[in-house]
Design an enzyme around this catalytic site. Structure first.
Site, PDB file in Angstrom:
ATOM      1  N   ASN A  91       4.474  10.385 -11.489  1.00 54.81           N
ATOM      2  CA  ASN A  91       5.299   9.745 -12.513  1.00 54.81           C
ATOM      3  C   ASN A  91       4.798  10.264 -13.863  1.00 54.81           C
ATOM      4  O   ASN A  91       3.887  11.112 -13.915  1.00 54.81           O
ATOM      5  CB  ASN A  91       5.286   8.212 -12.380  1.00 54.81           C
ATOM      6  CG  ASN A  91       3.910   7.618 -12.642  1.00 54.81           C
ATOM      7  OD1 ASN A  91       3.026   8.276 -13.189  1.00 54.81           O
ATOM      8  ND2 ASN A  91       3.733   6.375 -12.247  1.00 54.81           N
TER       9      ASN A  91
ATOM     10  N   ASP B 260       7.440   4.717  -3.870  1.00 56.07           N
ATOM     11  CA  ASP B 260       7.126   4.979  -2.457  1.00 56.07           C
ATOM     12  C   ASP B 260       8.400   5.257  -1.652  1.00 56.07           C
ATOM     13  O   ASP B 260       8.424   6.136  -0.796  1.00 56.07           O
ATOM     14  CB  ASP B 260       6.366   3.784  -1.854  1.00 56.07           C
ATOM     15  CG  ASP B 260       5.048   3.572  -2.569  1.00 56.07           C
ATOM     16  OD1 ASP B 260       4.451   4.574  -3.012  1.00 56.07           O
ATOM     17  OD2 ASP B 260       4.628   2.415  -2.698  1.00 56.07           O
TER      18      ASP B 260
ATOM     19  N   GLY C  70      11.476   7.026 -13.299  1.00 56.67           N
ATOM     20  CA  GLY C  70      12.041   5.681 -13.175  1.00 56.67           C
ATOM     21  C   GLY C  70      13.554   5.710 -13.290  1.00 56.67           C
ATOM     22  O   GLY C  70      14.218   6.537 -12.648  1.00 56.67           O
ATOM     23  N   SER C  71      14.103   4.845 -14.149  1.00 57.79           N
ATOM     24  CA  SER C  71      15.563   4.716 -14.235  1.00 57.79           C
ATOM     25  C   SER C  71      16.234   5.989 -14.753  1.00 57.79           C
ATOM     26  O   SER C  71      17.441   6.159 -14.624  1.00 57.79           O
ATOM     27  CB  SER C  71      15.922   3.542 -15.141  1.00 57.79           C
ATOM     28  OG  SER C  71      15.364   3.767 -16.404  1.00 57.79           O
TER      29      SER C  71
ATOM     30  N   GLY D  93      15.600   9.036 -13.593  1.00 58.87           N
ATOM     31  CA  GLY D  93      15.766   9.996 -12.487  1.00 58.87           C
ATOM     32  C   GLY D  93      14.503  10.808 -12.277  1.00 58.87           C
ATOM     33  O   GLY D  93      13.397  10.276 -12.382  1.00 58.87           O
TER      34      GLY D  93
ATOM     35  N   GLY E  57       0.881  -1.169   0.000  1.00 57.15           N
ATOM     36  CA  GLY E  57       0.000   0.000   0.000  1.00 57.15           C
ATOM     37  C   GLY E  57       0.916   1.215   0.000  1.00 57.15           C
ATOM     38  O   GLY E  57       1.892   1.260   0.758  1.00 57.15           O
TER      39      GLY E  57
ATOM     40  N   ALA F 123       1.497   2.865   3.555  1.00 62.15           N
ATOM     41  CA  ALA F 123       2.347   2.094   4.476  1.00 62.15           C
ATOM     42  C   ALA F 123       3.788   2.038   3.966  1.00 62.15           C
ATOM     43  O   ALA F 123       4.747   2.179   4.739  1.00 62.15           O
ATOM     44  CB  ALA F 123       1.783   0.685   4.642  1.00 62.15           C
TER      45      ALA F 123
HETATM   46  O1  RIB Z   1       3.337   1.660  -4.940  1.00 64.45           O
HETATM   47  C1  RIB Z   1       3.278   0.283  -4.758  1.00 64.45           C
HETATM   48  C2  RIB Z   1       2.045  -0.090  -4.005  1.00 64.45           C
HETATM   49  O2  RIB Z   1       0.934   0.243  -4.781  1.00 64.45           O
HETATM   50  C3  RIB Z   1       1.931  -1.564  -3.721  1.00 64.45           C
HETATM   51  O3  RIB Z   1       2.509  -1.919  -2.490  1.00 64.45           O
HETATM   52  C4  RIB Z   1       0.449  -1.830  -3.823  1.00 64.45           C
HETATM   53  O4  RIB Z   1      -0.141  -2.092  -2.598  1.00 64.45           O
HETATM   54  C5  RIB Z   1      -0.147  -0.613  -4.509  1.00 64.45           C
HETATM   55  O5  RIB Z   1      -1.026   0.026  -3.745  1.00 64.45           O
END
Ligand code: RIB
Length: 306
Positions: A183, A251, A221-222, A224, A39, A42
């Site tokens: 992104n 994340d 992404g790759s 930058g 998520g 988290a």
């Molecule tokens: O950014 C990745 C996350 O997006 C994953 O962990 C998944 O749960 C989605 O929500």
């Protein structure tokens, strides 16, 4: 009160790896299946904690095994989680496919995450008021995220919005955002502009600035990230590594960016640090299992510089 407050999703990831994605109507044999807590909310909160940030997680899990896994995980990571509420819907689930280039396709079912309501915002109002930075994504209901942005702005609290997954967020709310980290796909969806080339990405980032966002950090992404604000527009290249699983890379980038902002780093420095965290994340499987510590990121950066 924690300096950084992440208000967002907690989702159990079912991750299948495969040589290539199946075509529509095709069945293929995969190579592995794993279950990882994830998520975007988290993931970002754990990234912040592992980098030494003072953070609290706020969200909603189900009254089930996955909900317990999240509660235990947050405790083990020393993350304040009194306001991770519990509801009768199951904890959110994502189905993730990873191909042999480490690229991912994600379908998430919000479930418990969409039970986070305006009443819950009222319950955490004091926390929003007293924190220094609110970190948000778009895996809670859109109107909930928009209301949190309005409140944080009213209280003079800085806002970092990772506008993922792409949603049609109210432009009137975007003007309150201090740091936005789309992104390429999300940038195009927010601006209705093409983003195939660097000049196009810069143009789209400037359109986001014209909505009132203070700093745009377009993650590529790759390649930058391109940063744009009223002083600077610049590509901050990433580090060359071999990706085996890109889930959670965005994340980890956002988590590292949040920590650097709170530490008062200049945006360019903050993004270099976040790029390093992202480069480490893609070299391991799973979202939360691949989040590195402060020391690991610093060692990586020292290895590159020396
Ligand atoms: O950014 C990745 C996350 O997006 C994953 O962990 C998944 O749960 C989605 O929500």
């Amino acid at each position: 009160m924690a300096k950084i407050t992440v208000i967002g999703s907690l989702i159990m990831d079912n991750v299948a790896t495969m040589e290539r994605y199946p075509e529509a109507g095709e069945s293929i044999m995969g190579t592995s299946i794993n279950y990882y807590p994830g998520g975007k909310g988290a993931n970002q909160c754990v990234a912040i904690a592992r980098l030494g940030g003072d953070c609290e997680m706020i969200g909603m899990v189900g009254n089930d095994e996955n909900g317990k896994i999240f509660k235990n995980l947050l405790k083990e990571e020393n993350i304040k989680s009194d306001n991770v509420f519990v509801c009768d819907k199951p904890t959110g689930i994502a189905q993730i496919q990873i191909n042999n280039e480490g690229q991912n396709r994600i379908c998430f079912i919000p479930s418990s995450n969409f039970e986070f309501s305006f009443n819950h915002i009222d319950l955490i109002d004091k926390i929003i008021k007293e924190t220094s930075l609110v970190v948000l994504q778009l895996e809670l209901r859109l109107e909930i995220v928009e209301e949190i942005i309005k409140r944080a702005h009213k209280y003079g609290v800085k806002i970092l919005l990772n506008p993922a997954p792409a949603m049609n967020i109210d432009k009137e709310v975007l003007k309150y955002v201090d740091y936005i980290t789309p992104n390429e796909f999300e940038l195009s969806s927010l601006t209705n502009l093409p983003v195939e080339t660097e000049p196009q990405i810069i143009k789209a980032s400037q359109k986001l600035l014209s909505y009132g966002c203070k700093n745009v950090i377009a993650t590529l992404g790759s390649k930058g990230a391109i940063i744009a604000n009223n002083k600077i527009t610049k590509l901050i290249p990433s580090y060359k590594v071999k990706a085996i699983d890109t889930v959670g890379a965005g994340d980890s980038f956002n988590g590292a960016l949040a920590v650097s902002i709170i530490e008062g780093k200049e945006l360019e420095e903050a993004v270099k640090f976040a790029n390093a965290m992202g480069a480490l994340t893609v070299q391991k499987s799973g979202a939360i299992p691949s989040l590195h510590t402060r020391k690991e990121v610093e060692d990586f950066l020292n290895g590159i510089i020396n």
